[in-house]
Design a protein around this motif. Structure first.
Motif, PDB file in Angstrom:
ATOM      1  N   ALA A 288     -31.900  -4.963  13.242  1.00 48.39           N
ATOM      2  CA  ALA A 288     -31.549  -6.117  12.418  1.00 48.39           C
ATOM      3  C   ALA A 288     -30.116  -6.005  11.925  1.00 48.39           C
ATOM      4  N   PHE A 289     -29.435  -7.129  11.961  1.00 51.73           N
ATOM      5  CA  PHE A 289     -28.118  -7.250  11.328  1.00 51.73           C
ATOM      6  C   PHE A 289     -28.256  -8.275  10.218  1.00 51.73           C
ATOM      7  N   THR A 290     -28.199  -7.796   8.987  1.00 51.60           N
ATOM      8  CA  THR A 290     -28.492  -8.663   7.859  1.00 51.60           C
ATOM      9  C   THR A 290     -27.289  -8.956   6.973  1.00 51.60           C
ATOM     10  N   ASN A 291     -26.239  -8.153   7.072  1.00 49.62           N
ATOM     11  CA  ASN A 291     -25.042  -8.413   6.278  1.00 49.62           C
ATOM     12  C   ASN A 291     -23.882  -7.630   6.874  1.00 49.62           C
ATOM     13  N   LEU A 292     -22.704  -7.805   6.306  1.00 48.90           N
ATOM     14  CA  LEU A 292     -21.525  -7.125   6.836  1.00 48.90           C
ATOM     15  C   LEU A 292     -21.235  -5.810   6.140  1.00 48.90           C
ATOM     16  N   GLY A 293     -21.674  -5.694   4.884  1.00 46.72           N
ATOM     17  CA  GLY A 293     -21.358  -4.479   4.152  1.00 46.72           C
ATOM     18  C   GLY A 293     -19.941  -4.511   3.606  1.00 46.72           C
ATOM     19  N   LYS A 294     -19.410  -3.318   3.361  1.00 44.20           N
ATOM     20  CA  LYS A 294     -18.105  -3.209   2.707  1.00 44.20           C
ATOM     21  C   LYS A 294     -16.981  -3.723   3.599  1.00 44.20           C
ATOM     22  N   GLU A 295     -15.919  -4.161   2.969  1.00 40.90           N
ATOM     23  CA  GLU A 295     -14.703  -4.614   3.647  1.00 40.90           C
ATOM     24  C   GLU A 295     -14.994  -5.679   4.701  1.00 40.90           C
ATOM     25  N   ASN A 296     -16.028  -6.533   4.421  1.00 39.60           N
ATOM     26  CA  ASN A 296     -16.415  -7.575   5.373  1.00 39.60           C
ATOM     27  C   ASN A 296     -16.612  -7.030   6.780  1.00 39.60           C
ATOM     28  N   GLY A 297     -17.209  -5.848   6.825  1.00 41.59           N
ATOM     29  CA  GLY A 297     -17.543  -5.250   8.106  1.00 41.59           C
ATOM     30  C   GLY A 297     -16.368  -4.659   8.852  1.00 41.59           C
ATOM     31  N   GLY A 298     -15.176  -4.712   8.259  1.00 37.15           N
ATOM     32  CA  GLY A 298     -13.989  -4.212   8.945  1.00 37.15           C
ATOM     33  C   GLY A 298     -13.548  -5.113  10.080  1.00 37.15           C
ATOM     34  N   LEU A 299     -14.023  -6.372  10.093  1.00 34.39           N
ATOM     35  CA  LEU A 299     -13.682  -7.299  11.171  1.00 34.39           C
ATOM     36  C   LEU A 299     -12.385  -8.026  10.841  1.00 34.39           C
ATOM     37  N   PRO A 300     -11.349  -7.855  11.637  1.00 36.63           N
ATOM     38  CA  PRO A 300     -10.066  -8.524  11.386  1.00 36.63           C
ATOM     39  C   PRO A 300     -10.236 -10.043  11.345  1.00 36.63           C
ATOM     40  N   GLY A 301      -9.648 -10.659  10.353  1.00 37.39           N
ATOM     41  CA  GLY A 301      -9.706 -12.112  10.233  1.00 37.39           C
ATOM     42  C   GLY A 301     -10.832 -12.623   9.372  1.00 37.39           C
ATOM     43  N   VAL A 302     -11.759 -11.743   8.956  1.00 35.47           N
ATOM     44  CA  VAL A 302     -12.860 -12.166   8.093  1.00 35.47           C
ATOM     45  C   VAL A 302     -12.474 -11.884   6.649  1.00 35.47           C
ATOM     46  N   THR A 303     -12.299 -12.934   5.871  1.00 35.58           N
ATOM     47  CA  THR A 303     -11.835 -12.792   4.489  1.00 35.58           C
ATOM     48  C   THR A 303     -12.894 -13.175   3.458  1.00 35.58           C
ATOM     49  N   ARG A 304     -13.962 -13.830   3.923  1.00 39.61           N
ATOM     50  CA  ARG A 304     -15.011 -14.281   3.011  1.00 39.61           C
ATOM     51  C   ARG A 304     -16.348 -13.645   3.386  1.00 39.61           C
ATOM     52  N   GLY A 305     -17.294 -13.713   2.465  1.00 37.08           N
ATOM     53  CA  GLY A 305     -18.598 -13.121   2.711  1.00 37.08           C
ATOM     54  C   GLY A 305     -19.370 -13.847   3.801  1.00 37.08           C
ATOM     55  N   TYR A 306     -20.237 -13.117   4.480  1.00 38.40           N
ATOM     56  CA  TYR A 306     -21.012 -13.655   5.596  1.00 38.40           C
ATOM     57  C   TYR A 306     -21.866 -14.846   5.149  1.00 38.40           C
ATOM     58  N   HIS A 307     -22.608 -14.675   4.055  1.00 44.12           N
ATOM     59  CA  HIS A 307     -23.474 -15.744   3.577  1.00 44.12           C
ATOM     60  C   HIS A 307     -22.669 -16.979   3.206  1.00 44.12           C
ATOM     61  N   THR A 308     -21.555 -16.781   2.552  1.00 50.38           N
ATOM     62  CA  THR A 308     -20.687 -17.902   2.178  1.00 50.38           C
ATOM     63  C   THR A 308     -20.222 -18.649   3.419  1.00 50.38           C
ATOM     64  N   LEU A 309     -19.791 -17.912   4.421  1.00 45.81           N
ATOM     65  CA  LEU A 309     -19.301 -18.544   5.642  1.00 45.81           C
ATOM     66  C   LEU A 309     -20.413 -19.259   6.396  1.00 45.81           C
ATOM     67  N   SER A 310     -21.635 -18.740   6.319  1.00 47.26           N
ATOM     68  CA  SER A 310     -22.740 -19.386   7.035  1.00 47.26           C
ATOM     69  C   SER A 310     -23.004 -20.788   6.495  1.00 47.26           C
ATOM     70  N   HIS A 311     -22.664 -21.006   5.221  1.00 44.35           N
ATOM     71  CA  HIS A 311     -22.758 -22.347   4.631  1.00 44.35           C
ATOM     72  C   HIS A 311     -21.372 -22.994   4.676  1.00 44.35           C
ATOM     73  N   HIS A 312     -20.923 -23.240   5.891  1.00 44.91           N
ATOM     74  CA  HIS A 312     -19.526 -23.635   6.126  1.00 44.91           C
ATOM     75  C   HIS A 312     -19.232 -25.084   5.803  1.00 44.91           C
TER      76      HIS A 312
END
Length: 433
Positions: A288-312
């Motif tokens: 299961a992948f349920t969240n990004l964790g710290k530092e937004n998962g370390g993914l370049p270009g991701v500045t907002r939380g996963y849940h927030t972005l899912s409600h785009h």
């Protein structure tokens, strides 16, 4: 702590209260190890299921055309090298609502509060397969979650109880490959003895509760006894593997591996999963992948939380940022398929040929909290692949995703004609001849 658990059990005979009193460690109890796969003439079937909690933007996942000549949308492009090895589905779901809460039932199709009347409650496909494997491998199944702070699980037992996943790469590596010294061996033996004692005490107390109970309460207590018997069986299986050496792989994990970001941990989960299958340490895995964790998962270009972005809210820059996360998940799954395809079985086939690898989500559109027309890809396992298959709605209901799960379970070797909400196997989806 154990005594408090039993007092809680004494106050309520509801089956979930009993099982929670037993403790999550029993539900997630690691079991049996593998025979040498090289001794098996026909490679065994495997099932791997990856569930992404927030789904995928539908227009970026579902192709517009059906059949073999579809154009891959954005999120399927990382899978292009294996186009002939997977099928993308649309029109399948569990006919559920409930938004985020329903995603927990991606692998079962039945919410906990709707499981009455089903023979095995809301058992998930991985646990149905694990029960079939039994003691043939060290671990009948591995239930994993790459998020260290979430409480959700995709895996459910035949009594409708969630299985607590392994979230630590260090723990997973230790379970699979780290050799136990004498001290650890003795501690493991003591732990198994303690678990037997706990179960014996639980059974005695439950027998006392049974006196004078009404029909409904007796039925719940019988369900509890079924769970106890399952735990007893697992403990005995664990004992059989206690003195069997774990396989040598030459693979190592980084120091402080669990402190890494998701970007660096995700491929390690898939590496260990591939090795677990290759060494026949297990034949069933859920991740299961349920969240990004710290530092937004370390993914370049991701500045907002996963849940927030899912409600785009259909805002373009939010969808673009969300696409970075979703593309990452599909890319890691694609990399996993590549590893399975590189590993040769003793009969000359690849590990992917015998592994049904599922990627999907119990949510189709997080922006609208929709659980309909779920994003689903199935690769490998000996099926005919290479196309986009669309299943039209019939009246108010979609084709059950559990129809696909039934097809998978039959391919795995189970002689069953139903799985949870299935109406049959998935029409038109066949095994290779």
């Amino acid at each position: 702590m154990i005594n408090k658990s039993f007092y809680r059990m004494r106050n309520s005979i509801h089956r979930r209260s009993f099982l929670q009193g037993m403790g999550g460690s029993l539900l997630a109890l690691p079991l049996l190890e593998a025979n040498s796969i090289s001794k098996i003439a026909t490679p065994p079937k495997r099932i791997v299921a990856t569930g992404v909690f927030y789904g995928f933007v539908p227009e970026n996942f579902h192709p517009k055309d059906t059949g073999q000549n579809y154009d891959s949308p954005l999120l399927l492009k990382p899978l292009e090298p294996y186009r002939k090895n997977y099928t993308v589905f649309s029109g399948l779901d569990h006919n559920l609502s409930g938004g985020h809460n329903a995603t927990k039932f991606f692998l079962s199709g039945i919410p906990t509060n709707q499981s009455k009347g089903y023979t095995e409650a809301n058992i998930s496909i991985d646990q149905k397969a694990a029960n079939f494997v039994g003691g043939k491998t060290r671990y009948p199944s591995l239930t994993l979650d790459a998020d260290r702070g979430n409480e959700h699980s995709l895996s459910w037992t035949g009594n409708g109880n969630t299985i607590q996943p392994v979230r630590s790469l260090e723990k997973l590596y230790q379970m699979l490959f780290r050799k136990d010294n004498g001290t650890v061996r003795k501690q493991s033996e003591r732990d198994l003895t303690d678990k037997r004692s706990i179960l014996d005490l639980a059974k005695r107390q439950a027998e006392d509760f049974k006196k004078g109970l009404g029909y409904a309460d007796s039925e719940k207590l019988d369900q509890y006894f079924t769970s106890v018997r399952e735990f007893e069986k697992r403990i005995e299986q664990s004992t059989l593997w206690l003195d069997k050496e774990k396989p040598n792989t030459g693979y190592s994990i980084p120091n402080r591996v669990d402190s890494l970001t998701l970007k660096d941990r995700a491929p390690l989960f898939y590496d260990l999963m591939a090795l677990a299958l290759q060494t026949d340490s297990t034949r069933v895995i859920s991740l299961a992948f349920t969240n990004l964790g710290k530092e937004n998962g370390g993914l370049p270009g991701v500045t907002r939380g996963y849940h927030t972005l899912s409600h785009h809210g259909q805002v373009r820059d939010a969808i673009d940022e969300l696409s970075i996360i979703e593309t990452f998940h599909v890319s890691q799954f694609s990399r996993f398929l590549g590893k399975l395809k590189e590993i040769k079985e003793p009969n000359g086939a690849t590990l992917l040929d015998s592994t049904m690898a599922l990627l999907g989500s119990g949510m189709s559109n997080a922006n609208s909290h929709s659980n309909r027309d779920l994003p689903v890809v199935l690769a490998g396992g000996g099926f005919k692949h290479g196309e986009h298959r669309h299943y039209a709605r019939k009246g108010k209901h979609s084709t059950p995703l559990c129809n696909l799960y039934l097809s998978m379970l039959q391919n795995f070797g189970l002689e069953v004609d139903r799985f949870n909400t299935s109406s049959g196997t998935l029409t038109g989806f066949e095994k290779r001849s």
